[in-house]
Design a protein around this motif. Structure first.
Motif, PDB file in Angstrom:
ATOM      1  N   ARG A 173      -3.340  -6.274  10.244  1.00  0.00           N
ATOM      2  CA  ARG A 173      -3.188  -6.401   8.792  1.00  0.00           C
ATOM      3  C   ARG A 173      -2.159  -7.480   8.495  1.00  0.00           C
ATOM      4  O   ARG A 173      -1.122  -7.559   9.156  1.00  0.00           O
ATOM      5  CB  ARG A 173      -2.742  -5.056   8.207  1.00  0.00           C
TER       6      ARG A 173
ATOM      7  N   HIS B  71       0.972  -5.486  12.104  1.00  0.00           N
ATOM      8  CA  HIS B  71       1.169  -6.300  10.901  1.00  0.00           C
ATOM      9  C   HIS B  71       1.695  -7.681  11.282  1.00  0.00           C
ATOM     10  O   HIS B  71       2.694  -7.782  11.988  1.00  0.00           O
ATOM     11  CB  HIS B  71       2.157  -5.609   9.958  1.00  0.00           C
TER      12      HIS B  71
ATOM     13  N   ASN C  55      -3.951   8.175  18.412  1.00  0.00           N
ATOM     14  CA  ASN C  55      -4.236   7.613  17.093  1.00  0.00           C
ATOM     15  C   ASN C  55      -3.549   6.251  16.980  1.00  0.00           C
ATOM     16  O   ASN C  55      -2.336   6.164  16.887  1.00  0.00           O
ATOM     17  CB  ASN C  55      -3.752   8.579  15.998  1.00  0.00           C
TER      18      ASN C  55
ATOM     19  N   SER D  58     -12.962   5.837  14.265  1.00  0.00           N
ATOM     20  CA  SER D  58     -11.548   5.590  14.044  1.00  0.00           C
ATOM     21  C   SER D  58     -10.828   6.922  14.253  1.00  0.00           C
ATOM     22  O   SER D  58     -11.103   7.878  13.552  1.00  0.00           O
ATOM     23  CB  SER D  58     -11.344   5.080  12.620  1.00  0.00           C
TER      24      SER D  58
ATOM     25  N   SER E 176      -4.252   0.832   3.374  1.00  0.00           N
ATOM     26  CA  SER E 176      -5.199  -0.279   3.399  1.00  0.00           C
ATOM     27  C   SER E 176      -6.625   0.164   3.747  1.00  0.00           C
ATOM     28  O   SER E 176      -6.846   1.178   4.403  1.00  0.00           O
ATOM     29  CB  SER E 176      -4.744  -1.313   4.436  1.00  0.00           C
TER      30      SER E 176
ATOM     31  N   GLY F 279      -8.148   8.203  13.413  1.00  0.00           N
ATOM     32  CA  GLY F 279      -7.507   8.807  12.249  1.00  0.00           C
ATOM     33  C   GLY F 279      -8.444   9.712  11.465  1.00  0.00           C
ATOM     34  O   GLY F 279      -8.017  10.612  10.750  1.00  0.00           O
TER      35      GLY F 279
ATOM     36  N   THR G  18       0.834  -1.210   0.000  1.00  0.00           N
ATOM     37  CA  THR G  18       0.000   0.000   0.000  1.00  0.00           C
ATOM     38  C   THR G  18       0.864   1.253   0.000  1.00  0.00           C
ATOM     39  O   THR G  18       0.929   1.983  -0.991  1.00  0.00           O
ATOM     40  CB  THR G  18      -0.917   0.012   1.237  1.00  0.00           C
TER      41      THR G  18
ATOM     42  N   ARG H  94       3.161  11.994  15.786  1.00  0.00           N
ATOM     43  CA  ARG H  94       1.758  11.578  15.749  1.00  0.00           C
ATOM     44  C   ARG H  94       1.091  11.695  17.113  1.00  0.00           C
ATOM     45  O   ARG H  94       1.692  11.357  18.131  1.00  0.00           O
ATOM     46  CB  ARG H  94       1.709  10.116  15.293  1.00  0.00           C
TER      47      ARG H  94
ATOM     48  N   ARG I 100     -12.171   3.239   6.675  1.00  0.00           N
ATOM     49  CA  ARG I 100     -11.310   3.940   5.725  1.00  0.00           C
ATOM     50  C   ARG I 100     -11.288   3.140   4.436  1.00  0.00           C
ATOM     51  O   ARG I 100     -10.891   1.973   4.440  1.00  0.00           O
ATOM     52  CB  ARG I 100      -9.880   4.058   6.295  1.00  0.00           C
TER      53      ARG I 100
ATOM     54  N   THR J 187      -9.366  -2.289  21.273  1.00  0.00           N
ATOM     55  CA  THR J 187      -9.333  -3.003  19.999  1.00  0.00           C
ATOM     56  C   THR J 187      -7.963  -2.795  19.360  1.00  0.00           C
ATOM     57  O   THR J 187      -7.221  -1.895  19.742  1.00  0.00           O
ATOM     58  CB  THR J 187     -10.400  -2.450  19.039  1.00  0.00           C
TER      59      THR J 187
ATOM     60  N   SER K  62       1.738   4.711   8.383  1.00  0.00           N
ATOM     61  CA  SER K  62       2.395   5.171   7.167  1.00  0.00           C
ATOM     62  C   SER K  62       3.625   5.986   7.568  1.00  0.00           C
ATOM     63  O   SER K  62       3.613   6.687   8.578  1.00  0.00           O
ATOM     64  CB  SER K  62       1.421   6.004   6.331  1.00  0.00           C
TER      65      SER K  62
HETATM   66  O1  TXA Z   1      -1.786   0.432   4.382  1.00  0.00           O
HETATM   67  C1  TXA Z   1      -1.724   0.748   5.562  1.00  0.00           C
HETATM   68  O2  TXA Z   1      -2.650   0.551   6.354  1.00  0.00           O
HETATM   69  C2  TXA Z   1      -0.409   1.392   6.059  1.00  0.00           C
HETATM   70  C3  TXA Z   1       0.701   0.359   5.888  1.00  0.00           C
HETATM   71  C4  TXA Z   1       2.007   0.801   6.461  1.00  0.00           C
HETATM   72  O3  TXA Z   1       0.287  -0.867   6.407  1.00  0.00           O
HETATM   73  N1  TXA Z   1      -0.552   1.833   7.418  1.00  0.00           N
HETATM   74  C5  TXA Z   1      -1.328   2.901   7.734  1.00  0.00           C
HETATM   75  O4  TXA Z   1      -1.325   3.201   9.076  1.00  0.00           O
HETATM   76  O5  TXA Z   1      -1.938   3.545   6.929  1.00  0.00           O
HETATM   77  P1  TXA Z   1      -1.829   4.606   9.638  1.00  0.00           P
HETATM   78  O6  TXA Z   1      -1.433   4.568  11.065  1.00  0.00           O
HETATM   79  O7  TXA Z   1      -1.283   5.696   8.829  1.00  0.00           O
HETATM   80  O8  TXA Z   1      -3.373   4.535   9.536  1.00  0.00           O
HETATM   81  C6  TXA Z   1      -4.099   3.629  10.354  1.00  0.00           C
HETATM   82  C7  TXA Z   1      -5.541   4.037  10.453  1.00  0.00           C
HETATM   83  C8  TXA Z   1      -5.705   5.288  11.282  1.00  0.00           C
HETATM   84  O9  TXA Z   1      -6.678   6.109  10.666  1.00  0.00           O
HETATM   85  C9  TXA Z   1      -6.196   4.740  12.615  1.00  0.00           C
HETATM   86  O10 TXA Z   1      -6.971   5.671  13.302  1.00  0.00           O
HETATM   87  C10 TXA Z   1      -6.967   3.500  12.193  1.00  0.00           C
HETATM   88  O11 TXA Z   1      -6.268   2.994  11.085  1.00  0.00           O
HETATM   89  N2  TXA Z   1      -6.963   2.486  13.266  1.00  0.00           N
HETATM   90  C11 TXA Z   1      -5.922   1.720  13.681  1.00  0.00           C
HETATM   91  N3  TXA Z   1      -6.276   0.971  14.739  1.00  0.00           N
HETATM   92  C12 TXA Z   1      -7.576   1.247  15.006  1.00  0.00           C
HETATM   93  C13 TXA Z   1      -8.509   0.829  16.002  1.00  0.00           C
HETATM   94  N4  TXA Z   1      -8.177  -0.048  16.956  1.00  0.00           N
HETATM   95  N5  TXA Z   1      -9.764   1.343  15.957  1.00  0.00           N
HETATM   96  C14 TXA Z   1     -10.111   2.242  15.009  1.00  0.00           C
HETATM   97  N6  TXA Z   1      -9.270   2.686  14.058  1.00  0.00           N
HETATM   98  C15 TXA Z   1      -8.021   2.213  14.055  1.00  0.00           C
END
Ligand code: TXA
Ligand code: MG
Length: 341
Positions: free
Chosen positions: A120, A66, A61, A231, A180, A233, A34, A57, A195, A116, A142
Motif C-alpha cells: 500500500r 507501506h 495473518n 486472504s 484499505s 484475514g 484509513t 495477532r 476486502r 505474496t 490496523s
Molecule cells: O488501511 C489499511 O489497510 C490499514 C492501514 C494501517 O494501512 N491496515 C490494515 O491491515 O488494515 P490489517 O493487517 O488489519 O489488514 C490487512 C488485510 C488482512 O485481512 C490480511 O489477511 C490481508 O490484508 N492481506 C495482507 N497481505 C495479504 C496477502 N499477501 N495475501 C492475502 N491477503 C493479504
C-alpha cells in the motif's frame, strides 16, 4: 512489552523521534487516511514479530507493507500485472492495497508465510513522512488488539496499546475510517476484490472494465467452515465490540417495531441520522451517507461499548460504493448475524 507509551505530535521533531524508534526496530502507532497502523520496519523480522505480539495477532495473518514512494514497490515485488499498473495510476497514493508476488527480501514473518505481499502507498502526509524518514518500508496492520474495532483516532490506539508499544503519533481523526481496499490478481490478470474499502468495486470497474473485476467469496457472506480463503484475514471474526451486534435489514418502521419487541437494559440502536428524530430507545448515529458511515462506524462501536451496551441493533447500510465496505465490516462485527425484517 512494558512501555510507558508516549504520545507524539506531528511536529517535525516528533516525526524524527518516531522514525528513530522505527530504525531501532521498535513498533510505533501511526496515522493513515484509513485507520491507525501499528508500524515497524517490514524487513526486520524481530520488529515485525513484535507487531504480532503487541496485537495478539495469529502468525498466519499477513501484514501490509507501506511504501513512501511509488518506485519503491519494485524493491519488494517480482512482477506487476497490467491491471495493477492501471489501478496504481488511478488510486495511488491512497486507500488501496495490492497483493503481488513478493521478492525474497520480504521476510515470511511479514507475509504470514505466503509468497505474496500486500503493498500500500498511503496518501496521508504524516504516514508518508514517517515512512520516508524511517528509511525502510513499514509493515502495519490496523493498530487495534486483534479482533476489536480498528482505531480511527490516537485515543483508540492508546486504549488498546497502552504499555504495549513505545509511542503513538497523534495525527487526529482518520478521514476514511475503514481499512484499505485489498485486491489480488488471478491467473488471467483480473482484479480480485478480497476486502472492500474506500476505493469501491465500481471505482475499479470504471478503470479496468467490469469484466475484469471479480469479488472473492466471503466479502458479503460467511465462508463455510474449512473453506480455503484467499486472504487469511477473511477467516477471523473481526472488528467486534464487546456487545453483541445484530444487523437489521428493512425500513425504519420495521426496525423500530423489532427493537421495541427486544428492548431492555444495555440495548442500543445504531441509526443512520436522519431516522433518529423522536426515536424512543437509546441510540447512536453512524451517518446518512456511505462516506459518513465509513468514517464513523468503528468509533461508534467503541463508544457504545463505553456506554455499556450489551446488544446493538444496527440499521443495514446500502451496499453500493463505499457502502459495501461498511456492510462488510458491520457483518463481521455482528459475526454474520443478520435479520431480514
Ligand atoms: O488501511 C489499511 O489497510 C490499514 C492501514 C494501517 O494501512 N491496515 C490494515 O491491515 O488494515 P490489517 O493487517 O488489519 O489488514 C490487512 C488485510 C488482512 O485481512 C490480511 O489477511 C490481508 O490484508 N492481506 C495482507 N497481505 C495479504 C496477502 N499477501 N495475501 C492475502 N491477503 C493479504
Ligand atoms: Mg485489522
Amino acid at each position: 512489552m512494558n512501555y510507558d507509551t508516549q504520545m507524539l505530535s506531528i511536529s517535525s521533531e516528533d516525526i524524527d523521534k518516531a522514525a528513530m524508534l522505527l530504525r531501532e526496530g521498535k513498533v510505533v502507532g501511526i496515522p493513515t487516511e484509513t485507520v491507525y497502523g501499528l508500524a515497524a520496519d517490514a524487513l526486520n523480522e524481530s520488529a515485525v514479530r513484535d507487531i504480532f505480539k503487541a496485537k495478539g495477532r495469529p502468525a498466519d495473518n499477513p501484514l501490509i507493507v507501506h511504501i513512501g514512494e511509488l518506485d519503491d514497490i519494485y524493491k519488494y515485488i517480482t512482477e506487476m500485472p497490467e491491471n495493477a499498473h492501471r489501478l496504481a495510476e488511478a488510486f495511488w497514493p491512497g486507500p488501496l492495497t495490492m497483493v503481488l508476488p513478493k521478492k525474497d527480501i520480504v521476510p515470511y514473518v511479514t507475509s504470514g508465510g505466503l509468497d505474496t505481499v500486500g503493498i500500500r502507498f498511503p496518501v496521508h502526509p504524516t504516514a508518508r513522512e514517517i515512512i520516508r524518514r524511517s528509511g525502510s518500508a513499514l509493515a502495519a496492520p490496523s493498530a487495534n488488539l486483534s479482533g476489536s474495532p480498528s482505531p480511527t483516532s490516537a485515543k483508540h490506539v492508546l486504549s488498546d496499546m497502552n504499555g504495549r508499544i513505545p509511542a503513538i503519533v497523534n495525527g487526529g481523526e482518520c478521514t476514511v475510517g475503514v481499512e484499505s481496499t485489498v485486491v489480488s490478481f488471478d491467473e488471467r490478470g483480473r482484479v480480485v476484490l478480497l476486502r472492500p474499502g474506500f476505493v469501491s468495486l465500481e471505482d475499479m470497474q470504471s478503470i479496468v472494465g467490469a469484466e475484469n473485476v471479480i469479488c472473492a467469496k466471503g466479502v458479503t457472506e460467511e465462508l463455510p467452515d474449512g473453506e480455503r480463503v484467499m486472504s487469511p484475514g477473511m477467516k477471523y471474526k473481526h472488528y467486534s465490540p464487546k456487545a453483541n451486534v445484530t444487523v437489521l435489514c428493512g425500513d425504519m418502521d420495521k426496525f423500530t417495531e423489532y427493537v421495541s419487541a427486544h428492548s431492555g437494559d444495555g440495548v442500543y440502536s445504531m441509526l443512520f441520522g436522519a431516522d433518529s428524530e423522536g426515536y424512543p430507545f437509546p441510540f447512536a448515529c453512524y451517518g446518512d451517507t456511505a462516506d459518513e458511515q465509513a468514517h464513523r462506524l468503528f468509533a461508534v462501536l467503541r463508544e457504545l461499548d463505553e456506554a455499556g451496551a450489551r446488544q446493538i441493533y444496527a440499521r443495514c447500510p446500502d451496499r453500493r460504493g463505499v457502502g459495501l465496505a461498511v456492510y462488510n465490516r458491520l457483518l463481521r462485527a455482528a459475526g454474520f448475524e443478520v435479520v431480514n425484517l
